[in-house]
Design an enzyme around this catalytic site. Structure first.
Site, PDB file in Angstrom:
ATOM      1  N   ASP A 156     103.490 -18.109 101.609  1.00 16.14           N
ATOM      2  CA  ASP A 156     104.036 -19.397 101.162  1.00 16.14           C
ATOM      3  C   ASP A 156     102.889 -20.257 100.639  1.00 16.14           C
ATOM      4  OD1 ASP A 156     105.475 -21.689 100.735  1.00 16.14           O
ATOM      5  OD2 ASP A 156     106.257 -21.851 102.786  1.00 16.14           O
ATOM      6  N   ASP A 167     107.980 -20.398  95.491  1.00 14.32           N
ATOM      7  CA  ASP A 167     106.614 -20.281  96.031  1.00 14.32           C
ATOM      8  C   ASP A 167     106.573 -19.534  97.361  1.00 14.32           C
ATOM      9  OD1 ASP A 167     107.780 -22.230  97.634  1.00 14.32           O
ATOM     10  OD2 ASP A 167     105.890 -23.279  97.938  1.00 14.32           O
ATOM     11  N   GLU A 168     107.530 -18.644  97.574  1.00  9.80           N
ATOM     12  CA  GLU A 168     107.647 -17.989  98.879  1.00  9.80           C
ATOM     13  C   GLU A 168     108.046 -16.522  98.717  1.00  9.80           C
ATOM     14  OE1 GLU A 168     110.026 -19.208 102.800  1.00  9.80           O
ATOM     15  OE2 GLU A 168     110.301 -20.541 101.100  1.00  9.80           O
TER      16      GLU A 168
HETATM   17 MG   LIG Z   1     105.464 -23.684  99.991  1.00 12.24          MG
END
Ligand SMILES: [Mg+2]
Length: 384
Positions: free
Chosen positions: A12, A106-107
């Site tokens: 993340d 974003d993960e």
């Molecule tokens: Mg993040």
């Protein structure tokens, strides 16, 4: 035969939007900084760790954030840049990982189960993290654990800019002291319910009587009780091909009029945009397909900044159509497809704030849901 213990890595990016803004403008580094709009109804889409020290968190009204921190720097989002970096990181992970899932912009989850026969999973994950940071200059954290939930929780504890590995034997000691709302998916409502039952820590949750939880929280209670023991069976869903939404039409009579073809194209693309928003997904790629009466078929695709907005999808679909369409030819089939879907579009929150566009689409979608999908089409899909 027993299956080998699972090994799941969760990556993340730390304060992703904020980190990208600092990359684009290094003067912002170290400042209390938020990404979001400045209007009356704006909310914080993302905030720097310096801003968090003032009690600011995402989804907070911007007015409140400014009150808490008068020297706050506010920047409007740069969505194309976020998509650009998200894609670079996706490519790095895709190039290295056996199986991965892109859970949001974003993960990422990577399934490394059984890989210890070939390499050291922890070493491999550390190296991948380093590679991502070297290539992008963005801080990223990871957790490596026996399942997805634990990996995500380990990441959250390792942040910012760190990593954490959990062996099966360490799981309960890790979980027990944490507050129950550290379990992914436990929101304010559930947290308050649990507090009323006298349950604040995960230790207290796993010690609670299952029938009580079941009675108070239903099936969700059972699920939470299992999670408190570190049990979570959800699998890493391979990302690339699996996820797409498409629509196509074979016409009873070939269509010769390019204006009607364009109208069809817009209608289909709007349908996909609606589905994306309903499913809380964004698309990073769109493709158009044309089949002619002799069954010759061609298609073309293009990457775009992650979006679920009709107008942005339509713009690309139209361009693809113009590039693809052999002028004057009748068309037998027309199709549109979106891929590179990422989940949790709304959780990334930025999109609630962009130019009040989200408000507009919410209104459109609620009418569509109420009166059926054909109720509204924006200008341009009805005529032309
Ligand atoms: Mg993040």
């Amino acid at each position: 035969m027993n299956s080998p213990p699972r090994r799941i890595a969760h990556f993340d990016l730390d304060a992703f939007f904020v980190s990208v803004e600092c990359l684009l403008n290094p003067e912002l580094r170290g400042k209390p900084l938020v990404v979001g709009g400045k209007g009356d109804r704006s909310v914080v889409a993302a905030c720097s760790y310096e801003a968090r020290k003032f009690g600011i968190h995402s989804a907070m009204p911007m007015r409140k954030a400014e009150e808490l921190c008068p020297q706050l720097t506010i920047v409007q989002g740069t969505r194309t840049a976020y998509s650009h970096y998200s894609r670079i990181i996706t490519d790095l992970i895709a190039g290295a990982a056996p199986v991965f899932e892109k859970a949001s912009i974003d993960e990422f989850y990577i399934d490394l189960t059984g890989m210890d026969r070939y390499f050291n999973p922890l070493q491999w994950t550390i190296e991948l993290r380093q590679k991502i940071m070297d290539s992008t200059g963005l801080p990223i954290s990871f957790g490596l654990a026996p399942n997805k939930m634990l990996a995500k929780m380990a990441t959250n504890e390792a942040k910012p800019n760190g990593w954490m590995q959990l062996e099966p034997s360490q799981v309960q000691d890790f979980l027990d002291p944490l507050r129950v709302d550290k379990i992914p998916g436990v929101g304010d409502h559930t947290f308050r319910n649990l507090l009323q039952l006298g349950i604040e820590t995960i230790y207290e949750l796993r010690q609670a009587k299952l029938p009580l939880l079941q009675q108070q929280l239903g099936k969700h209670g059972v699920d939470l009780w299992q999670k408190a023991q570190g049990i979570h069976t959800s699998v890493v869903a391979p990302w690339q091909e699996a996820k797409s939404i498409s629509t196509e039409n074979t016409y009873e009579q070939d269509i010769k009029d390019p204006a009607i073809l364009l109208q069809e194209l817009v209608r289909m693309t709007e349908k996909l945009g609606f589905e994306l928003r309903q499913e809380n997904k964004m698309a990073g790629c769109i493709a158009v397909k044309i089949r002619y009466p002799d069954f010759e078929t061609s298609s073309r695709q293009r990457s775009l900044p992650y979006t679920f907005y009709d107008d942005e999808l339509i713009l690309q679909a139209r361009q693809l159509f113009q590039e693809l369409y052999r002028k004057g030819q009748p068309v037998r089939l027309l199709g549109v497809r979106v891929t590179e879907l990422t989940d949790e579009a709304r959780q990334t929150n930025l999109f609630q704030d962009m130019n009040r566009k989200a408000e507009l689409y919410k209104a459109i979608d609620s009418v569509k849901t109420k009166f059926g999908k054909s109720a509204i089409f924006k200008a341009g899909s009805t005529k032309k």
